[in-house]
Design a protein around this motif. Structure first.
Motif, PDB file in Angstrom:
ATOM      1  N   ASN A 313       0.828  -1.209   0.000  1.00  0.00           N
ATOM      2  CA  ASN A 313       0.000   0.000   0.000  1.00  0.00           C
ATOM      3  C   ASN A 313       0.866   1.265   0.000  1.00  0.00           C
ATOM      4  OD1 ASN A 313      -2.463   1.361  -0.060  1.00  0.00           O
ATOM      5  ND2 ASN A 313      -2.582   1.497   2.171  1.00  0.00           N
ATOM      6  N   SER A 315       2.546   4.785  -1.611  1.00  0.00           N
ATOM      7  CA  SER A 315       2.006   5.905  -2.382  1.00  0.00           C
ATOM      8  C   SER A 315       3.032   7.029  -2.429  1.00  0.00           C
ATOM      9  CB  SER A 315       0.701   6.409  -1.753  1.00  0.00           C
ATOM     10  OG  SER A 315       0.934   6.857  -0.429  1.00  0.00           O
ATOM     11  N   PHE A 376       1.902   8.540  -9.100  1.00  0.00           N
ATOM     12  CA  PHE A 376       2.683   8.552  -7.854  1.00  0.00           C
ATOM     13  C   PHE A 376       3.505   9.838  -7.740  1.00  0.00           C
ATOM     14  CE2 PHE A 376       2.444   4.040  -9.237  1.00  0.00           C
ATOM     15  CZ  PHE A 376       1.601   3.587  -8.237  1.00  0.00           C
TER      16      PHE A 376
END
Length: 377
Positions: A313, A315, A376
């Motif tokens: 997860n 980011s 991103f």
């Protein structure tokens, strides 16, 4: 056009020039034999009549709002493409300079660049990028381990790939599939894409690759472990020093930061140029094997990067750096280590994979960087 405007508007815009050109190509004086465009012409007329009827019923406010929405979307895409150009062009331009010089003078000696990068430039790059770009010890540690998982995944995919293409010495030919070019290409691309923060994370990843080149890489190439190589390796001590500084949150003197920064930028330029020169000298000996190995490196790499991002997860810019570093071609250092510890036939095969994967990267890297900047940033 069909993706940018409503369907009926697109139909009108696309049909009008075809309608005109078909009409102009019908030579009525020559008779029925010249009417090969007539069926299309009749259908276009029919389509234009229906399209005109539909478009006249569209509310004017809807058309105006749609127009401005299209303009805003185009501006967003233009910003991303401009950023992509800013990131990719300097790297490929400097590689191109090296390639041009290598073609012009095949006797250019790059020993100085190799020695400078290994003994001075790379340690300076690690120290500056890790200690002076604002990353924390936790980020350094996390992405160090994330990329260790990536290398493990590269190995799990690489071994069966080499087995399927009937590689005789899988152990010695594995390094080009598991050690990407995170230093020569990855670091400058991450620097231009994400600034000094991206540089810090990319240096954390590159630290692991450098460490592995002179430990696991030598072990695979020579089939035996050599402790002396590690102890004589300046980047090894730079990694330990940088981790120590980060862990204790020390602030380096300005003179050290400025010196390592200058050495880092000089190193980036020299190693990119030496990569271009190397491309003029390395040859492809087994094209089929090189293609399969290179496709594995260039396609599986980003897939593994995305899986790690999804699984943990991740980011933000750090996730983008991880994706970019997973997508690099085979490192030139694989060839240098192989030439010192492996038979010539193995070295030729390693060189082939490096050349082909680097050429492929000119197509794949812009796509990966675009994706990283898009999702991103």
């Amino acid at each position: 056009i069909a993706f940018a405007v409503p369907v009926t508007t697109a139909m009108i815009l696309l049909c009008a020039p075809i309608f005109l050109t078909n009409f102009l190509q019908i030579k009525f004086k020559q008779g029925i034999s010249s009417y090969r465009f007539l069926p299309m012409f009749l259908f276009l007329v029919f389509g234009l009549i229906i399209g005109a009827r539909l478009i006249l019923e569209i509310n004017l406010n809807t058309i105006i709002l749609r127009f401005f929405e299209i303009v805003l979307n185009l501006l967003k895409f233009m910003n991303i493409y401009a950023k992509l150009f800013e990131v990719i062009f300097p790297v490929f331009f400097v590689i191109g300079i090296g390639y041009y010089l290598g073609k012009k003078n095949s006797r250019i000696d790059t020993t100085f660049i190799t020695n400078f990068a290994a003994n001075i430039g790379t340690p300076a790059m690690v120290i500056y990028a890790v200690t002076s770009t604002g990353i924390t010890f936790d980020i350094f540690k996390e992405y160090f381990w994330y990329y260790l998982l990536a290398i493990t995944a590269f190995s799990i995919v690489g071994v069966p790939t080499l087995y399927l293409i009937k590689t005789k010495d899988i152990i010695r030919e594995l390094p080009p599939l598991i050690f990407p070019n995170t230093g020569n290409m990855g670091v400058p691309i991450c620097l231009f894409a994400y600034g000094t923060e991206g540089l810090g994370v990319s240096a954390s990843i590159t630290s692991l690759i450098i460490l592995f080149h002179f430990t696991l890489g030598v072990f695979l190439a020579d089939r035996k472990f050599n402790l002396k190589v590690i102890l004589k390796n300046p980047p090894f001590y730079a990694i330990i020093f940088s981790a120590f500084v980060l862990y204790n949150e020390f602030v380096l003197p300005t003179v050290v930061i400025n010196t390592t920064e200058w050495l880092m930028y000089a190193t980036i330029f020299l190693i990119l140029m030496s990569l271009g020169i190397a491309l003029t000298r390395l040859k492809v000996f087994s094209f089929k094997k090189a293609i399969i190995s290179s496709l594995t490196r260039m396609i599986i790499g980003p897939i593994i990067g995305l899986l790690l991002i999804y699984f943990f997860n991740l980011s933000g810019f750090a996730a983008g750096v991880l994706l970019i570093q997973c997508s690099m071609p085979s490192a030139v250092l694989n060839y240098l280590v192989g030439s010192m510890y492996s038979p010539k036939k193995i070295v030729d095969s390693v060189a082939s994979t490096i050349v082909v994967s680097t050429i492929m990267s000119f197509v794949t890297i812009p796509v990966v960087v675009y994706f990283a900047l898009r999702f991103f940033s």
